[in-house]
Write a protein that holds these residues in place. Structure first.
Motif, PDB file in Angstrom:
ATOM      1  N   LEU A  48      20.992  50.451  26.920  1.00 31.94           N
ATOM      2  CA  LEU A  48      22.447  50.304  27.001  1.00 31.94           C
ATOM      3  C   LEU A  48      22.766  48.967  27.646  1.00 31.94           C
ATOM      4  O   LEU A  48      22.191  48.616  28.679  1.00 31.94           O
ATOM      5  CB  LEU A  48      23.078  51.420  27.839  1.00 31.94           C
ATOM      6  CG  LEU A  48      22.998  52.851  27.331  1.00 31.94           C
ATOM      7  CD1 LEU A  48      23.751  53.781  28.275  1.00 31.94           C
ATOM      8  CD2 LEU A  48      23.549  52.969  25.927  1.00 31.94           C
ATOM      9  N   THR A  49      23.685  48.244  27.036  1.00 30.69           N
ATOM     10  CA  THR A  49      24.086  46.955  27.581  1.00 30.69           C
ATOM     11  C   THR A  49      25.232  47.159  28.570  1.00 30.69           C
ATOM     12  O   THR A  49      26.194  47.870  28.278  1.00 30.69           O
ATOM     13  CB  THR A  49      24.525  46.012  26.438  1.00 30.69           C
ATOM     14  OG1 THR A  49      23.454  45.904  25.507  1.00 30.69           O
ATOM     15  CG2 THR A  49      24.850  44.631  26.971  1.00 30.69           C
ATOM     16  N   LYS A  50      25.089  46.537  29.756  1.00 30.95           N
ATOM     17  CA  LYS A  50      26.142  46.615  30.773  1.00 30.95           C
ATOM     18  C   LYS A  50      27.169  45.523  30.505  1.00 30.95           C
ATOM     19  O   LYS A  50      26.791  44.442  30.076  1.00 30.95           O
ATOM     20  CB  LYS A  50      25.555  46.414  32.179  1.00 30.95           C
ATOM     21  CG  LYS A  50      24.651  47.539  32.612  1.00 30.95           C
ATOM     22  CD  LYS A  50      24.438  47.551  34.111  1.00 30.95           C
ATOM     23  CE  LYS A  50      23.254  46.752  34.558  1.00 30.95           C
ATOM     24  NZ  LYS A  50      22.955  46.882  35.984  1.00 30.95           N
ATOM     25  N   PRO A  51      28.429  45.741  30.777  1.00 35.08           N
ATOM     26  CA  PRO A  51      28.946  47.024  31.281  1.00 35.08           C
ATOM     27  C   PRO A  51      29.013  48.048  30.148  1.00 35.08           C
ATOM     28  O   PRO A  51      29.573  47.769  29.104  1.00 35.08           O
ATOM     29  CB  PRO A  51      30.345  46.664  31.781  1.00 35.08           C
ATOM     30  CG  PRO A  51      30.756  45.489  30.944  1.00 35.08           C
ATOM     31  CD  PRO A  51      29.491  44.758  30.610  1.00 35.08           C
ATOM     32  N   PHE A  52      28.389  49.197  30.370  1.00 31.68           N
ATOM     33  CA  PHE A  52      28.432  50.245  29.364  1.00 31.68           C
ATOM     34  C   PHE A  52      29.727  51.027  29.531  1.00 31.68           C
ATOM     35  O   PHE A  52      30.325  51.033  30.602  1.00 31.68           O
ATOM     36  CB  PHE A  52      27.216  51.176  29.453  1.00 31.68           C
ATOM     37  CG  PHE A  52      26.949  51.702  30.831  1.00 31.68           C
ATOM     38  CD1 PHE A  52      27.648  52.791  31.325  1.00 31.68           C
ATOM     39  CD2 PHE A  52      25.993  51.094  31.634  1.00 31.68           C
ATOM     40  CE1 PHE A  52      27.395  53.274  32.607  1.00 31.68           C
ATOM     41  CE2 PHE A  52      25.740  51.572  32.914  1.00 31.68           C
ATOM     42  CZ  PHE A  52      26.456  52.660  33.398  1.00 31.68           C
ATOM     43  N   THR A  53      30.158  51.674  28.467  1.00 32.85           N
ATOM     44  CA  THR A  53      31.383  52.468  28.526  1.00 32.85           C
ATOM     45  C   THR A  53      31.031  53.918  28.860  1.00 32.85           C
ATOM     46  O   THR A  53      29.862  54.325  28.790  1.00 32.85           O
ATOM     47  CB  THR A  53      32.127  52.446  27.179  1.00 32.85           C
ATOM     48  OG1 THR A  53      31.321  53.129  26.206  1.00 32.85           O
ATOM     49  CG2 THR A  53      32.419  51.021  26.723  1.00 32.85           C
ATOM     50  N   ARG A  54      32.036  54.663  29.179  1.00 35.02           N
ATOM     51  CA  ARG A  54      31.904  56.103  29.424  1.00 35.02           C
ATOM     52  C   ARG A  54      31.244  56.755  28.207  1.00 35.02           C
ATOM     53  O   ARG A  54      30.323  57.548  28.338  1.00 35.02           O
ATOM     54  CB  ARG A  54      33.310  56.659  29.676  1.00 35.02           C
ATOM     55  CG  ARG A  54      33.421  58.147  29.735  1.00 35.02           C
ATOM     56  CD  ARG A  54      34.925  58.530  29.827  1.00 35.02           C
ATOM     57  NE  ARG A  54      35.068  59.953  29.865  1.00 35.02           N
ATOM     58  CZ  ARG A  54      35.101  60.735  28.789  1.00 35.02           C
ATOM     59  NH1 ARG A  54      34.999  60.223  27.583  1.00 35.02           N
ATOM     60  NH2 ARG A  54      35.233  62.037  28.920  1.00 35.02           N
ATOM     61  N   ASP A  55      31.723  56.385  27.004  1.00 35.50           N
ATOM     62  CA  ASP A  55      31.177  56.961  25.774  1.00 35.50           C
ATOM     63  C   ASP A  55      29.724  56.567  25.547  1.00 35.50           C
ATOM     64  O   ASP A  55      28.939  57.373  25.051  1.00 35.50           O
ATOM     65  CB  ASP A  55      32.032  56.560  24.563  1.00 35.50           C
ATOM     66  CG  ASP A  55      33.377  57.288  24.558  1.00 35.50           C
ATOM     67  OD1 ASP A  55      33.512  58.326  25.241  1.00 35.50           O
ATOM     68  OD2 ASP A  55      34.300  56.802  23.875  1.00 35.50           O
ATOM     69  N   ASP A  56      29.357  55.319  25.887  1.00 34.60           N
ATOM     70  CA  ASP A  56      27.958  54.890  25.746  1.00 34.60           C
ATOM     71  C   ASP A  56      27.046  55.817  26.555  1.00 34.60           C
ATOM     72  O   ASP A  56      26.015  56.277  26.067  1.00 34.60           O
ATOM     73  CB  ASP A  56      27.748  53.456  26.275  1.00 34.60           C
ATOM     74  CG  ASP A  56      28.414  52.383  25.425  1.00 34.60           C
ATOM     75  OD1 ASP A  56      28.672  52.625  24.226  1.00 34.60           O
ATOM     76  OD2 ASP A  56      28.656  51.289  25.977  1.00 34.60           O
ATOM     77  N   LEU A  57      27.437  56.056  27.803  1.00 33.34           N
ATOM     78  CA  LEU A  57      26.634  56.878  28.708  1.00 33.34           C
ATOM     79  C   LEU A  57      26.561  58.325  28.208  1.00 33.34           C
ATOM     80  O   LEU A  57      25.487  58.920  28.144  1.00 33.34           O
ATOM     81  CB  LEU A  57      27.219  56.816  30.120  1.00 33.34           C
ATOM     82  CG  LEU A  57      26.352  57.319  31.251  1.00 33.34           C
ATOM     83  CD1 LEU A  57      25.077  56.482  31.376  1.00 33.34           C
ATOM     84  CD2 LEU A  57      27.122  57.261  32.566  1.00 33.34           C
ATOM     85  N   LEU A  58      27.703  58.871  27.823  1.00 33.42           N
ATOM     86  CA  LEU A  58      27.735  60.260  27.347  1.00 33.42           C
ATOM     87  C   LEU A  58      26.984  60.418  26.024  1.00 33.42           C
ATOM     88  O   LEU A  58      26.299  61.421  25.809  1.00 33.42           O
ATOM     89  CB  LEU A  58      29.178  60.752  27.222  1.00 33.42           C
ATOM     90  CG  LEU A  58      29.922  60.887  28.545  1.00 33.42           C
ATOM     91  CD1 LEU A  58      31.372  61.281  28.301  1.00 33.42           C
ATOM     92  CD2 LEU A  58      29.250  61.870  29.479  1.00 33.42           C
TER      93      LEU A  58
END
Length: 140
Positions: A117-127
């Motif tokens: 995951l590339t930072k800054p990751f979004t809420r959706d990326d993490l979920l």
């Protein structure tokens, strides 16, 4: 039919899933921890690879998020050490980095990570990463 909002379901979406977030940024650790806990996951954090390695055996996480750039022991080294332990070989590891070159992603694969995951990751990326990998390492 339930009239309860979808948010009520999110509180139990990852119930019973143990997550470790390893990042030297307090902001990233707290953001990920808060979001994942809201979705029912049990979250443990570590500030670097050394701290994480000493905790992984005790906490036995179902999924691990590791920052690439950390002092002392970077994310690639930490991932390689985790994946070289047969107890944790199947535990999904997701790399977190502000670098998103093909080389960086390939290096993550070489050391055994499942995703990047590339930072800054979004809420959706993490979920989305949780939905894709969390139950892979979790006992049924």
């Amino acid at each position: 039919m339930s009239d309860a909002p979808a948010e009520a379901d999110s509180a139990t979406e990852f119930q019973g899933v143990k997550v470790m977030v390893i990042d030297d940024s307090k902001t990233i650790r707290r953001t990920a921890e808060s979001l994942l806990q809201k979705h029912g996951a049990a979250v443990e954090t570590a500030v670097d690879g050394f701290e994480a390695l000493s905790r992984v055996a005790d906490s036995r996480p179902d999924i691990i998020f590791i920052d690439v750039m950390m002092p002392r022991l970077d994310g690639y080294q930490t991932c390689a050490l985790i994946k070289n332990n047969k107890q944790f070989r199947e535990t999904p590891v997701i790399m977190l980095s502000s670098k998103d070159s093909v080389f960086d992603k390939a290096k993550g694969r070489v050391v055994g990570s499942e995703d990047y995951l590339t930072k800054p990751f979004t809420r959706d990326d993490l979920l989305d990463a949780m939905r894709k990998y969390a139950h892979q390492g979790a006992p049924e």
